[in-house]
Design an enzyme around this catalytic site. Structure first.
Site, PDB file in Angstrom:
ATOM      1  N   ALA A 102       0.850  -1.184   0.000  1.00 30.12           N
ATOM      2  CA  ALA A 102       0.000   0.000   0.000  1.00 30.12           C
ATOM      3  C   ALA A 102       0.888   1.238   0.000  1.00 30.12           C
ATOM      4  O   ALA A 102       2.056   1.179   0.340  1.00 30.12           O
ATOM      5  CB  ALA A 102      -0.902  -0.010   1.221  1.00 30.12           C
ATOM      6  N   GLY A 148      -0.075  -5.064   0.919  1.00 28.90           N
ATOM      7  CA  GLY A 148      -1.324  -5.036   0.173  1.00 28.90           C
ATOM      8  C   GLY A 148      -1.224  -5.824  -1.122  1.00 28.90           C
ATOM      9  O   GLY A 148      -2.214  -6.402  -1.580  1.00 28.90           O
ATOM     10  N   GLU A 151      -1.777  -9.307  -0.174  1.00 28.73           N
ATOM     11  CA  GLU A 151      -3.182  -9.477   0.227  1.00 28.73           C
ATOM     12  C   GLU A 151      -4.077  -9.556  -0.999  1.00 28.73           C
ATOM     13  O   GLU A 151      -5.033 -10.322  -1.040  1.00 28.73           O
ATOM     14  CB  GLU A 151      -3.614  -8.319   1.134  1.00 28.73           C
ATOM     15  N   GLU A 173       4.070  -5.377   7.231  1.00 24.60           N
ATOM     16  CA  GLU A 173       3.377  -4.308   7.960  1.00 24.60           C
ATOM     17  C   GLU A 173       3.841  -4.171   9.398  1.00 24.60           C
ATOM     18  O   GLU A 173       3.964  -3.063   9.910  1.00 24.60           O
ATOM     19  CB  GLU A 173       1.854  -4.534   7.940  1.00 24.60           C
TER      20      GLU A 173
END
Lengths: 763, 475
Positions: A102, A148, A151, A173
């Protein structure tokens, strides 16, 4: 510019299409009208498979920022709405990067936990739609696939990854003080099993493609290709796409099952995880381990465990809700801000702001095959630098060569290298006792004993044999570079390169420039450091430079605290409890008592009373008794080969007893002891910035955290002042100043910051 | 001759499809050939060089190449080599005492006969006064044997050389594990019972797990089939193209066998079994059947299968090469000259099997010839994918410029001159013996079909390659 890019890529796709797809009729171009408006995500239809290509403009990596996300949603909606499309492939057009995660700035821009929670929920919704897609979606992964990005990949029905060294997967993260906030905490456990999922999320570990295949994180591997009719990288991506398209078709035709055959061990684990009691035990074990390792200083790991638990025990909806809430909370924590600051700092310190050097360093010579010299050689040869390792004696040289070989062998054991690659890398190293071949050297790094006259002798010897362009770098932790350069015929080519031990593990390199060092010399030193994989800070010359200078007053305080009767073990637990990775007493043993004494004396002379506090006599007596720390087997602790729990060196008792000073009760609480250490460190760091030794607070933070082990959760001395409050820091210093005097006098820069609430090191 | 060529084409329905894959040149070429066979003008009349002795091939033979695990499975490598040598003696009637030296190539060595050349020569009845040595260079081992002999003759050290190669894949040396070996060796040295017992007590069951000879490239740990699959993918060679090429190889080999063109094969009376008279791996199948096979290396989506790869083979070959004047003095009518040759090597990971692409232009330039001068191409077919990737590499300006340091592409060998009597895919590929087969195929094809120059090329493990020009001996 963007438009021309898009058109350029369009023509390329068309060209490659006709080249490859002679077999079937082309009936696509539905996406072509949209191509002109979209910049991050585009797609083409091949037969009945939509190939979605992600390619953020003007960037080396793809990040899940707002535009990319909204374009992605648009594209997926078109795909789901289209009758002719039966499956899809997601692929990045960038070599070496699928999706790097992200966009951190997007998080940084959020002011409240609620805003962050919403971001998380948007991500969750998007990925849930992917997961529930009736048209199978295949993620084709080449290059980094983090956070992300991963994910997103695990929300797809199938994953194909290249078996490239650059293809690395992970959820880092936790290293930023947050958690995988787009469904990762919920999907990973069911995908790779609870223990592996915890391991991934709590360590942020990088996972190579072959390992990912074994874990079940990816379904198929594609080997990278060599040269063919196109550059290898380009063709590899194309091939990955071809393979992914085959699987997408197979999935749509139900010829391939997305379910994976699990091995026996895996089946047993997943069976065991179905038993609530076993699960509870796992949670408990993991929590205990996290508590032990983080000392409760990092909130993210515990929340991750909590969120995973919620998802498994209370169902997906509760899990997703908890994930997004905790994600929002974590993003607002001090720890997360500190860690993200470090991340940005690291990125900054991985760039060469001095430009490209005139001549690239290809031949390196290292003088002295001791721990440092061999370490420097080790991190150089595996990057392809031809390296000469020179020592004065054959035994010393042999030891150094063995150290390099051992480092490489360890990599072979971890399967990061093959034995053949090891041999090939090792051939870059030449061990010798003379100066043969130095006429070809582009840079000489000396790592001989810390003695000025020896360094002078070596410098003169080397300058007699090296070519005019060759740089002379000195690896010293405290000797001022201008004093070393004093005997040089070409001081503009002399620079300091302060590596940290063990060189292959410590990321920091402190580069020291004198008034006379040329900019090109600096650029060259930074380029070499970057090649060696280092995070680099460039500081001005002065006694102790930056890192050693900050450490010295703290060490002096360590000695005073020990003299005041605090037991080394207790001191260690206080410092690690504050977030230092190594306890203060242990640190002295690791550095070496003789080195500490040497530095304390030198800097004591240079800075006078400010560096006082503890009595030098303690170190002197330790040296005279041979308690040099780990290297001599005895220091504050006793070190024995193969013994894990080290015990206190009881012979130290008499020394400590003889030098005992009475503690001052109002500044000797546990907390005070911790802050006495940290505030002296912080004060000296601020002074370095004030005096211009440091160019930026960022470099100060990176140097302190990566070189000296300053608590990462505090983000470095400057971030700490910003987050903790300059006023509070100054208050503390004043309190200790009242008790001990000048050593705690806050520097002007800190006082300025304390006086103005708008003054921050980081805006 | 022209009619034979056209027949070849009509007989192979799949070639037209295949030809489309490359270019339409083969077809147009064949019509040209029909108009003016052989009478093409060559860049050079001959490759004879002023100060170097001419080296000639008197003749060469091979025992039938068999799928491993069939009739030769109980023999040892030197038995096969012996049979080839006996066949050569029989075919050429060379007086044993004129042979100066014997050189054999082999890849997987039987430890009992590590110098298999010497053991086979003695067993075949050659003079015990003729020295012999064994060379190894993966799939171009017997090429190395020939060129070593070539060097000895050209430099005047020898006049008559027997060169050959042998491979027995039915039996390979499987070793004890290193731990077990160490224990056994230490046991040998142990002097007292106590010492022995102490050693034996260290024995663990896992000592017994055997060590197989590596099928993978040592430097990269990748098997050759896997590398071939990646190579095919890098050059976008499809599964269908590969199957078609393999089918072509088998069909052409079958035809050559049926028409008796494989005259280098000598029968071999296998002890305790029937006499073997022909290669047994030639099995033309259909594209449909080949399409059913699963990929053998890159699973489940690769393109290299058992059907489009060369198979594990047992076999041996031998050749009699001499200085030209010696051959003539002994009353021989040589079959061909051995001319310029080159060895090349490149990246063993990504270009493992591209040796022919690099070696072909190099040997042509060295000899002063062009692709058009060559009448017979004999390339070693390790895998269909490898041959087709080499074709694409040779036909690519981009590859030539970026990887070969050439301004323009090498150019494609015309298919109607290419491995027209089958190749390693169909005839088989006993690693150490293939080189001699290639040279004899080129020589025999030039004699049979007319034409002056043949080009032999092969790839080998380690990322190496070889090419040699064979010139027909004037009739």
């Amino acid at each position: 510019m963007v438009a021309s890019r898009a058109i350029g890529s369009l023509s390329r796709f068309t060209a490659s299409r006709t080249f490859r797809c002679t077999g079937y009729i082309c009936r696509n171009f539905t996406g072509s009208s949209a191509l002109r408006t979209r910049t991050h995500v585009n797609y083409r239809v091949k037969g009945d498979v939509a190939v979605v290509r992600i390619n953020s403009p003007n960037s080396k990596v793809n990040t899940l920022n707002k535009e990319l996300q909204s374009e992605f949603v648009e594209v997926m909606n078109e795909i789901w709405a289209s009758d002719q499309i039966r499956s899809a492939v997601l692929i990045s057009s960038k070599p070496g990067c699928f999706i790097a995660g992200a966009d951190i700035n997007m998080l940084g821009a959020c002011k409240t936990a609620d805003e962050v929670r919403q971001l998380s929920q948007e991500g969750q919704r998007m990925f849930e739609k992917l997961e529930k897609s009736t048209k199978p979606i295949v993620a084709a992964i080449n290059g980094s696939c983090f956070g992300g990005g991963l994910e997103l990949a695990i929300a797809c029905q199938y994953r194909v990854a290249t078996k490239d060294k650059k293809t690395v997967l992970g959820v880092p993260e936790v290293l930023l003080g947050i958690l995988p906030g787009a469904g990762g905490t919920q999907r990973l456990p069911s995908m790779v099993g609870l223990p592996a999922a915890f391991d991934m999320m709590l360590t942020g570990r990088n996972i190579r493609a072959d390992r990912a295949k074994k874990m079940g994180l990816v379904d198929q591997l594609v080997d990278p290709l060599g040269p063919g009719l196109k550059p290898p990288e380009e063709r590899t991506i194309e091939y990955l796409e071809e393979v992914a398209v085959t699987f997408a078709k197979g999935l749509a035709d139900k010829k391939i099952s997305p379910k994976r055959d699990k091995g026996l061990v895996e089946k047993l684990t997943s069976y065991a995880m179905n038993i609530p009691f076993v699960r509870q035990q796992v949670y408990k074990k993991v929590e205990e381990k996290v508590q032990k390792q983080t000392k409760g200083l990092y909130p993210a790991p515990l929340k991750i465990i909590d969120v995973v638990k919620t998802g498994i025990e209370q169902g997906k909806d509760a899990g997703y809700l908890s994930e997004s809430q905790k994600f929002g909370e974590l993003a607002m924590t001090r720890e997360s801000k500190a860690l993200m600051g470090l991340y940005h700092g690291q990125v900054t310190c991985k760039k060469n702001k001095f430009g490209t050097p005139q001549k690239e360093v290809k031949h390196l010579a290292v003088l002295g095959a001791g721990l440092m010299g061999a370490g420097i050689a080790q991190v150089s040869v595996d990057k392809g630098l031809k390296t000469i390792l020179k020592d004065a004696t054959l035994t010393g040289l042999g030891r150094g060569q063995q150290q390099v070989l051992k480092g490489l062998n360890d990599k072979v054991k971890k399967k990061a290298l093959t034995s053949f690659e090891r041999d090939f890398i090792f051939s870059n190293l030449t061990g010798q006792l003379d100066y043969q071949g130095f006429e070809k050297a582009d840079m000489v790094i000396e790592a001989v004993f810390e003695d000025l006259s020896l360094k002078h002798r070596v410098l003169k010897e080397v300058e007699a044999v090296i070519p005019a362009h060759c740089i002379f770098a000195s690896n010293t932790s405290a000797l001022p570079i201008n004093e070393i350069a004093a005997v040089s015929k070409r001081p503009e080519k002399v620079i300091g390169m302060h590596y940290f031990s063990p060189v292959d593990k410590m990321q920091l390199l402190e580069i020291i420039t004198t008034e006379k060092t040329s900019k090109d010399t600096t650029a060259s030193a930074v380029a070499v450091g970057l090649k060696q994989g280092k995070v680099i800070i460039v500081v001005k010359d002065g006694p102790g430079f930056y890192t050693t200078r900050c450490l010295a007053p703290m060490m002096s305080e360590v000695i005073r605290i020990l003299q005041e009767g605090v037991d080394p073990k207790k001191l260690d637990s206080l410092t690690t409890g504050f977030g230092f990775p190594v306890g203060a007493a242990t640190l002295v043993d690791e550095v070496g008592v003789d080195v500490a004494k040497h530095v304390a004396e030198d800097l004591g002379k240079a800075f006078g009373e400010r560096f006082g506090g503890g009595s030098l006599e303690l170190l002197k007596q330790m040296v005279s008794k041979g308690f040099l720390g780990r290297k001599s087997g005895k220091g504050f602790y006793i070190y024995q080969e193969g013994v894990k729990n080290k015990s206190l060196n009881s012979d130290m008792d008499s020394i400590l007893e003889s030098l005992k000073v009475p503690p001052k009760p109002d500044v000797s609480s546990d907390e005070d002891v911790q802050y006495r250490l940290v505030t002296r460190f912080v004060n000296e760091a601020a002074l370095c910035l004030q005096e211009g030794i440091l160019a930026t607070p960022t470099e100060g933070d990176i140097g302190a955290v990566f070189g000296l082990g300053f608590p990462p959760c505090l983000g470095g001395p400057f971030r700490f002042v910003d987050l903790y409050g300059a006023q509070k820091v100054v208050d503390r210093l004043r309190k200790y100043e009242a008790a001990y005097g000048k050593q705690f006098t806050p520097c002007q820069l800190l006082i300025d910051h304390a006086n103005s609430s708008t003054k921050k090191f980081y805006q | 001759m022209a009619s034979i060529l056209t027949y070849t084409f009509r007989n192979l329905p799949n070639t037209s499809k295949l030809a489309l894959g490359f270019s339409v040149r083969p077809l147009s070429c064949s019509s040209q050939l029909r108009a003016a066979p052989v009478a093409q003008t060559k860049s050079k009349k001959t490759l004879a060089k002023a100060n170097i002795r001419n080296v000639v091939v008197v003749d060469g033979v091979r025992i039938p190449f068999l799928l491993s695990g069939t009739s030769y499975k109980d023999l040892m490598p030197h038995d096969l080599a012996r049979a080839a040598l006996s066949g050569l003696l029989h075919r050429t009637n060379v007086p044993k005492d004129v042979v100066d030296y014997i050189i054999f190539g082999t890849v997987i060595q039987e430890v009992k006969t590590s110098n298999v050349a010497r053991e086979a020569a003695l067993g075949a009845g050659f003079s015990d006064k003729t020295p012999a040595h064994t060379v190894t260079m993966a799939c171009i081992s017997s090429n190395q044997a020939m060129t070593t002999g070539f060097g000895l003759i050209a430099s005047g050290q020898s006049d008559v050389i027997v060169a050959g190669g042998v491979e027995l894949m039915s039996d390979i040396p499987i070793r004890h594990s290193r731990k077990m070996r160490k224990m056994l060796l230490d046991l040998n040295k142990a002097k007292t019972l106590g010492q022995r017992l102490a050693l034996i007590s260290k024995f663990r069951l896992n000592f017994l797990s055997p060590e197989l000879p590596a099928v993978a490239e040592f430097s990269t740990n990748e098997t050759m089939g896997h590398s071939a699959d990646r190579l095919a993918a890098a050059f976008s060679v499809s599964r269908l193209e590969q199957d078609e090429y393999a089918l072509r190889s088998h069909s052409l080999a079958k035809k050559a066998q049926d028409e008796g063109l494989l005259s280098d094969v000598v029968p071999f009376k296998v002890p305790g079994k029937d006499t073997v008279t022909k290669d047994n791996g030639i099995r033309p199948s259909s594209l449909d059947q080949m399409a059913k096979l699963k990929p053998a290396f890159v699973k489940p989506y690769g393109t290299v299968t058992a059907a489009n790869s060369s198979f594990l083979t047992d076999g041996a070959s031998a050749m009699l090469i001499m200085a030209e004047e010696k051959a003539l003095a002994l009353g021989y009518k040589p079959k061909a000259y051995l001319r310029d040759f080159v060895y090349v090597s490149q990246d063993p990971k990504d270009q493992l099997l591209l040796g022919p692409s690099y070696a072909t232009p190099k040997v042509l330039e060295k000899a002063g010839l062009t692709m058009n001068d060559i009448d017979a191409f004999e390339f070693h077919e390790a895998f269909s994918g490898q041959i087709l990737a080499n074709f694409k590499a040779m036909d690519s300006d981009w590859f030539a410029q970026n990887y070969m340091g050439r301004k323009t592409k090498v150019g494609l060998p015309p298919l109607e001159k290419f491995n027209t009597w089958g190749g390693s895919l169909s005839l088989g590929h006993p690693f150490g013996a293939t080189g001699c087969r290639l040279v004899m195929a080129a020589a025999n094809r030039l004699r049979k079909e007319g034409g002056q120059y043949g080009l032999v090329a092969a790839c080998a493990a380690g990322g190496q390659g070889h090419a040699m020009i064979v010139e027909a001996y004037p009739k």
